[in-house]
Scaffold this motif. Structure first.
Motif, PDB file in Angstrom:
ATOM      1  N   HIS A  53       0.809  -1.219   0.000  1.00 42.40           N
ATOM      2  CA  HIS A  53       0.000   0.000   0.000  1.00 42.40           C
ATOM      3  C   HIS A  53       0.842   1.268   0.000  1.00 42.40           C
ATOM      4  O   HIS A  53       0.320   2.369  -0.038  1.00 42.40           O
ATOM      5  N   ARG A  54       2.157   1.150   0.104  1.00 42.47           N
ATOM      6  CA  ARG A  54       3.029   2.324   0.192  1.00 42.47           C
ATOM      7  C   ARG A  54       3.256   2.949  -1.190  1.00 42.47           C
ATOM      8  O   ARG A  54       2.966   2.334  -2.221  1.00 42.47           O
ATOM      9  N   THR A  55       3.841   4.164  -1.179  1.00 36.47           N
ATOM     10  CA  THR A  55       4.123   4.867  -2.435  1.00 36.47           C
ATOM     11  C   THR A  55       5.091   4.068  -3.294  1.00 36.47           C
ATOM     12  O   THR A  55       4.947   4.018  -4.518  1.00 36.47           O
ATOM     13  N   TRP A  58       3.169   1.631  -5.065  1.00 34.68           N
ATOM     14  CA  TRP A  58       2.381   2.277  -6.127  1.00 34.68           C
ATOM     15  C   TRP A  58       3.278   2.548  -7.345  1.00 34.68           C
ATOM     16  O   TRP A  58       2.881   2.304  -8.481  1.00 34.68           O
ATOM     17  N   ILE A  59       4.518   3.014  -7.077  1.00 36.58           N
ATOM     18  CA  ILE A  59       5.447   3.304  -8.178  1.00 36.58           C
ATOM     19  C   ILE A  59       5.791   2.015  -8.926  1.00 36.58           C
ATOM     20  O   ILE A  59       5.839   1.984 -10.157  1.00 36.58           O
ATOM     21  N   LEU A  60       5.966   0.950  -8.163  1.00 39.13           N
ATOM     22  CA  LEU A  60       6.249  -0.342  -8.789  1.00 39.13           C
ATOM     23  C   LEU A  60       5.083  -0.759  -9.707  1.00 39.13           C
ATOM     24  O   LEU A  60       5.291  -1.197 -10.850  1.00 39.13           O
ATOM     25  N   GLY A 107      -5.043   8.763 -13.170  1.00 38.68           N
ATOM     26  CA  GLY A 107      -6.446   9.171 -13.030  1.00 38.68           C
ATOM     27  C   GLY A 107      -7.246   8.142 -12.240  1.00 38.68           C
ATOM     28  O   GLY A 107      -8.026   8.483 -11.332  1.00 38.68           O
ATOM     29  N   ALA A 108      -7.030   6.867 -12.580  1.00 32.63           N
ATOM     30  CA  ALA A 108      -7.755   5.790 -11.893  1.00 32.63           C
ATOM     31  C   ALA A 108      -7.330   5.705 -10.428  1.00 32.63           C
ATOM     32  O   ALA A 108      -8.144   5.384  -9.544  1.00 32.63           O
ATOM     33  N   SER A 109      -6.055   6.001 -10.149  1.00 29.45           N
ATOM     34  CA  SER A 109      -5.574   5.990  -8.770  1.00 29.45           C
ATOM     35  C   SER A 109      -6.315   7.041  -7.943  1.00 29.45           C
ATOM     36  O   SER A 109      -6.749   6.771  -6.805  1.00 29.45           O
ATOM     37  N   ALA A 119      -4.469   2.098   1.407  1.00 26.37           N
ATOM     38  CA  ALA A 119      -3.762   2.956   0.447  1.00 26.37           C
ATOM     39  C   ALA A 119      -4.564   4.226   0.130  1.00 26.37           C
ATOM     40  O   ALA A 119      -4.389   4.805  -0.931  1.00 26.37           O
ATOM     41  N   ARG A 120      -5.382   4.642   1.065  1.00 26.97           N
ATOM     42  CA  ARG A 120      -6.260   5.805   0.859  1.00 26.97           C
ATOM     43  C   ARG A 120      -5.453   7.069   0.532  1.00 26.97           C
ATOM     44  O   ARG A 120      -5.925   7.905  -0.231  1.00 26.97           O
TER      45      ARG A 120
END
Lengths: 124, 428
Positions: A53-55, A58-60, A107-109, A119-120
């Motif tokens: 859930h971390r940044t 998300w980057i991965l 956009g979807a994120s 991951a809010r």
């Protein structure tokens, strides 16, 4: 819509296959895949446990999304045109599709993060 | 734990990328099954042996040389699955045993033409039956249209008065059936000295000594095998026919491929079959040129020639100026190594490339029709006589040939009026 998007950046290809069979399919497929990836990150993993859930996660996921967007465009164009290897037009097309994948995923994120538990606030 | 998870994700990522690059993602066009190589099942040669043929076989005649060469060369054509079959035919069909060499010897030594008077439409019926299922039938005949002897005895003028109706229609009926079964025909006209009894249209005997008489070789079969047969026969045959005519049973060609770089002139237009878009900037001093690929291999051989196509292709473009500029056979197309894969495929599926020039376009949308009307040569009209009683009237001519050929021509002209009919839309 997709034809206009891609041709705006890379121009027209004389082979009508791009307009007739590649642009719309690749654009739509990329949109769906990005939505699925974002939904997986926020709505499945982001609600299941606090493991992904971390940044950095998300980057991965974004990198995965961009690799998929790029390779999807190349392979689809190669299959449709029957060319044995990718040419400069295909690389240009793949680059634009990568950009498209980026826009959709970000956009979807923004859209899906509200439905997530862990991951809010990722990454915004 | 985190490192393991990271490795797993990376593995999944590259797995997905590899999968995309390896998969056939674009919807595949139905792969056309490789066309069956054209193979002739069997070549059947029929020599008409009614009494009227006897004069071709006596003494030194070109007929014997030509027929002998024809049969020998026909036996060498390949690929053919079964060996050449020989028949003699008058009223009935008789297999000729002994093979090509025995047949050639027989032409010189054995009196072959001893049969009764034969009716051509019945001969064609029997010959046509041996031209189906990939077989080719070859008929050698003087092609004189005639009623049975008994009818001529009752009415000596019947051949003259009724050839254009009864006999022509009987021929027409036979060939209409062949056409229905998509069987085509080619006819070669030769000339030979004639030594013996000639039967005029009243069945009166006249003795000819070396007078030149025409005779004909009909090749009948499905278009693809007939084209193969005709090509190979012409390559091998030293004896060249005086005339030739092909009657094709192929369907009108309506499909084509629109090339997007081949023979292209003009920058902005886009090929989008069946249309060409964005032709706004076309002017007489800045024309656009585009090329289409068509498969004309099903047409009679003469209709595939560059000369015939250039002379007979009709381009109707309403309020626009569109002109045929070039006809190329596939193998004559240059710079093919520069073509993209899609265009190479299109070229390989075409027998000819037609290039057109658009030099003026007034309307926003202009439908263009490209047609190749069915055209038959009419040399046979000058080679036909309706009174063969005197040497002057029959010199180099065949009785009622015109009616025989018209009967065949009308059978093949029914229905499709064009060898080719293509539609394309030009958009500004």
């Amino acid at each position: 819509m997709f034809t206009a998007l891609y041709e705006l950046f890379i121009g027209k290809n004389p082979d009508p296959t791009y307009r007739n069979a590649v642009f719309t399919s690749v654009g739509t497929l990329t949109l769906l895949i990005m939505l699925v990836l974002a939904a997986l990150f926020y709505l499945l993993l982001g609600r299941w446990r606090a493991v992904f859930h971390r940044t950095s996660h998300w980057i991965l996921t974004l990198v995965i999304a961009l690799i998929i967007g790029f390779s999807l465009a190349i392979s689809y164009a190669k299959d449709a045109t029957g060319e044995p290897s990718a040419d400069s037009y295909m690389y240009g097309f793949a680059g634009v599709n990568l950009l498209w994948a980026l826009i959709v995923f970000v956009g979807a994120s923004a859209l899906f993060r509200r439905g997530s538990v862990y991951a809010r606030h990722t990454p915004f | 734990m985190i490192r393991t998870r990271f490795s797993l994700v990376l593995l999944l990522t590259f797995g997905a990328a590899w999968w995309f690059s390896g998969c056939n993602l674009a919807p595949q066009e139905e792969t056309p099954t490789a066309p069956k190589a054209d193979t002739i099942r069997q070549i059947n040669v029929f020599l008409e042996t009614s009494a009227s043929m006897n004069g071709y076989l006596r003494g030194s005649t070109e007929f014997k040389d030509i027929v002998s060469e024809l049969v020998t060369k026909a036996a060498q054509i390949e690929p053919v699955r079964q060996p050449l079959a020989l028949y003699t035919i008058d009223k009935d069909l008789k297999p000729y045993s002994g093979g090509v060499n025995a047949f050639n010897e027989g032409l010189a030594t054995t009196p072959l033409a001893t049969g009764k008077s034969s009716e051509l439409h019945r001969i064609f019926e029997q010959v046509g039956a041996k031209a189906r299922n990939g077989e080719v039938a070859l008929l050698i005949s003087d092609c004189v249209l005639s009623f049975p002897d008994a009818e001529i005895r009752k009415n000596p003028e019947i051949n003259r008065t009724d050839a254009s109706s009864v006999l022509k229609n009987a021929i027409n009926q036979q060939f209409a059936q062949l056409r229905k079964d998509t069987i085509s025909a080619s006819v070669y006209a030769f000339e030979s000295a004639f030594n013996g009894t000639y039967y005029d249209y009243q069945n009166k005997k006249q003795t000819l000594n070396g007078e030149k008489r025409p005779f004909y070789v009909w090749a009948i079969g499905k278009q693809r095998v007939l084209t193969l047969f005709n090509q190979q026969l012409q390559e091998r045959l030293n004896a060249k026919p005086e005339h030739r005519l092909d009657f094709g049973a192929g369907k009108t060609v309506t499909d084509y491929d629109l090339f997007f770089t081949l023979n292209r002139q003009g920058e902005n237009w886009e090929a989008d079959k069946p249309a060409i878009n964005n032709l706004k900037k076309v002017k007489p001093d800045a024309p656009a040129e585009f090329a289409i690929g068509v498969d004309l291999s099903g047409l009679p051989t003469y209709a595939q020639t560059e000369d015939f196509l250039t002379k007979n292709l009709v381009v109707s473009a309403g309020n626009a100026r569109v002109k045929l500029v070039k006809v190329e056979e596939r193998d004559d197309v240059k710079d093919t190594e520069r073509l993209k894969a899609n265009e190479s495929r299109m070229l390989s599926e075409s027998s000819h490339v037609l290039t057109f020039r658009v030099s003026q376009l007034f309307d926003a949308q202009t439908p263009v029709t490209i047609t190749l009307p069915v055209r038959y040569d009419t040399w046979y009209v000058g080679q036909s006589t309706m009174d063969d009683r005197t040497p002057e009237n029959r010199q180099g001519k065949t009785f009622a040939l015109e009616h025989l050929m018209n009967g065949v021509r009308e059978a093949y002209e029914t229905g499709a009026g064009s060898f080719l009919k293509l539609s394309i839309t030009l958009n500004q």
